[in-house]
Design a protein around this motif. Structure first.
Motif, mmCIF file in Angstrom:
data_model
loop_
_atom_site.group_PDB
_atom_site.id
_atom_site.type_symbol
_atom_site.label_atom_id
_atom_site.label_comp_id
_atom_site.label_asym_id
_atom_site.label_seq_id
_atom_site.Cartn_x
_atom_site.Cartn_y
_atom_site.Cartn_z
ATOM 1 N N GLY A 87 -8.191 -15.580 10.633
ATOM 2 C CA GLY A 87 -8.448 -14.465 11.529
ATOM 3 C C GLY A 87 -9.786 -14.425 12.230
ATOM 4 O O GLY A 87 -10.070 -13.475 12.972
ATOM 5 N N THR A 88 -10.624 -15.414 12.064
ATOM 6 C CA THR A 88 -11.915 -15.435 12.748
ATOM 7 C C THR A 88 -11.696 -15.549 14.262
ATOM 8 O O THR A 88 -10.789 -16.236 14.715
ATOM 9 C CB THR A 88 -12.754 -16.628 12.249
ATOM 10 N N ASN A 102 -15.317 -20.767 11.764
ATOM 11 C CA ASN A 102 -15.251 -20.488 10.327
ATOM 12 C C ASN A 102 -14.963 -21.753 9.514
ATOM 13 O O ASN A 102 -15.697 -22.092 8.597
ATOM 14 C CB ASN A 102 -14.204 -19.404 10.045
ATOM 15 N N HIS A 103 -13.899 -22.460 9.871
ATOM 16 C CA HIS A 103 -13.560 -23.692 9.143
ATOM 17 C C HIS A 103 -13.302 -24.854 10.096
ATOM 18 O O HIS A 103 -12.820 -25.898 9.668
ATOM 19 C CB HIS A 103 -12.329 -23.487 8.257
ATOM 20 N N GLY A 104 -13.566 -24.670 11.376
ATOM 21 C CA GLY A 104 -13.522 -25.787 12.311
ATOM 22 C C GLY A 104 -12.208 -26.079 12.990
ATOM 23 O O GLY A 104 -12.072 -27.122 13.641
ATOM 24 N N ALA A 105 -11.236 -25.190 12.898
ATOM 25 C CA ALA A 105 -9.966 -25.446 13.577
ATOM 26 C C ALA A 105 -10.170 -25.465 15.089
ATOM 27 O O ALA A 105 -11.046 -24.763 15.617
ATOM 28 C CB ALA A 105 -8.939 -24.377 13.207
ATOM 29 N N PRO A 117 -8.105 -26.475 9.626
ATOM 30 C CA PRO A 117 -6.997 -26.183 8.709
ATOM 31 C C PRO A 117 -5.921 -25.235 9.233
ATOM 32 O O PRO A 117 -4.909 -25.056 8.554
ATOM 33 C CB PRO A 117 -7.714 -25.545 7.511
HETATM 34 S S1 FES Z 1 -10.512 -18.973 9.992
HETATM 35 FE FE1 FES Z 1 -10.365 -20.371 11.640
HETATM 36 S S2 FES Z 1 -10.351 -22.316 10.719
HETATM 37 FE FE2 FES Z 1 -10.419 -20.928 9.041
#
Ligand code: FES
Length: 137
Positions: A87-88, A102-105, A117
């Motif tokens: 949800g970022t 947040n995690h690079g998606a 991810p």
């Molecule tokens: S919240 Fe966007 S890659 Fe994890």
């Protein structure tokens, strides 16, 4: 007295002494991924917004990015702004890449996942440009 199992999150936060405004900030920050997405309410004046290639803006849970010059529908991309992983809010990096810090998606201009991810696409909205006004559906 309430047992630990029956206390709500709101009551728990109140017990910590958080006032109304602080409480609302905490509660709403936990629900960003469920922000209402209402494309029909989006209207962007292109004389003063996203005027250069690579610019982007947010409106109603949607990110709108300029991917090319000119005020035609194909110059813009509109996608849901909440990363489908957790949800970022995504940003537009340029060169057709939407990025979640947040995690690079990453996501393409169609909203398709190009790097995990995240595994689910962002929702793509139809852009219409009339004169210098951009609307979505
Ligand atoms: S919240 Fe966007 S890659 Fe994890």
């Amino acid at each position: 007295m309430l047992s630990e199992e029956s206390i709500s999150r709101k009551d728990f936060l109140k017990s910590l002494g958080l006032g109304g405004a602080a409480l609302m900030a905490v509660l709403t920050s936990c629900s960003s991924s469920s922000e209402a997405v209402t494309p029909s309410s989006v209207s962007i004046d292109l004389t003063s917004n996203i005027t250069s290639v690579g610019n982007y803006t947010y409106s109603g849970g949607i990110i709108v990015a300029r991917i090319a010059s000119g005020n035609t529908a194909s110059s813009f991309v509109a996608l849901s702004k909440a990363c489908t992983h957790e949800g970022t809010t995504v940003i537009y990096q340029g060169n057709g890449v939407f990025y979640c810090s947040n995690h690079g998606a990453t996501f393409s201009t169609t909203g398709a996942v190009t790097k995990g991810p995240a595994t689910k696409s962002l929702t793509q909205y139809t852009v219409t440009v009339s004169g210098t006004t951009l609307t979505l559906s």
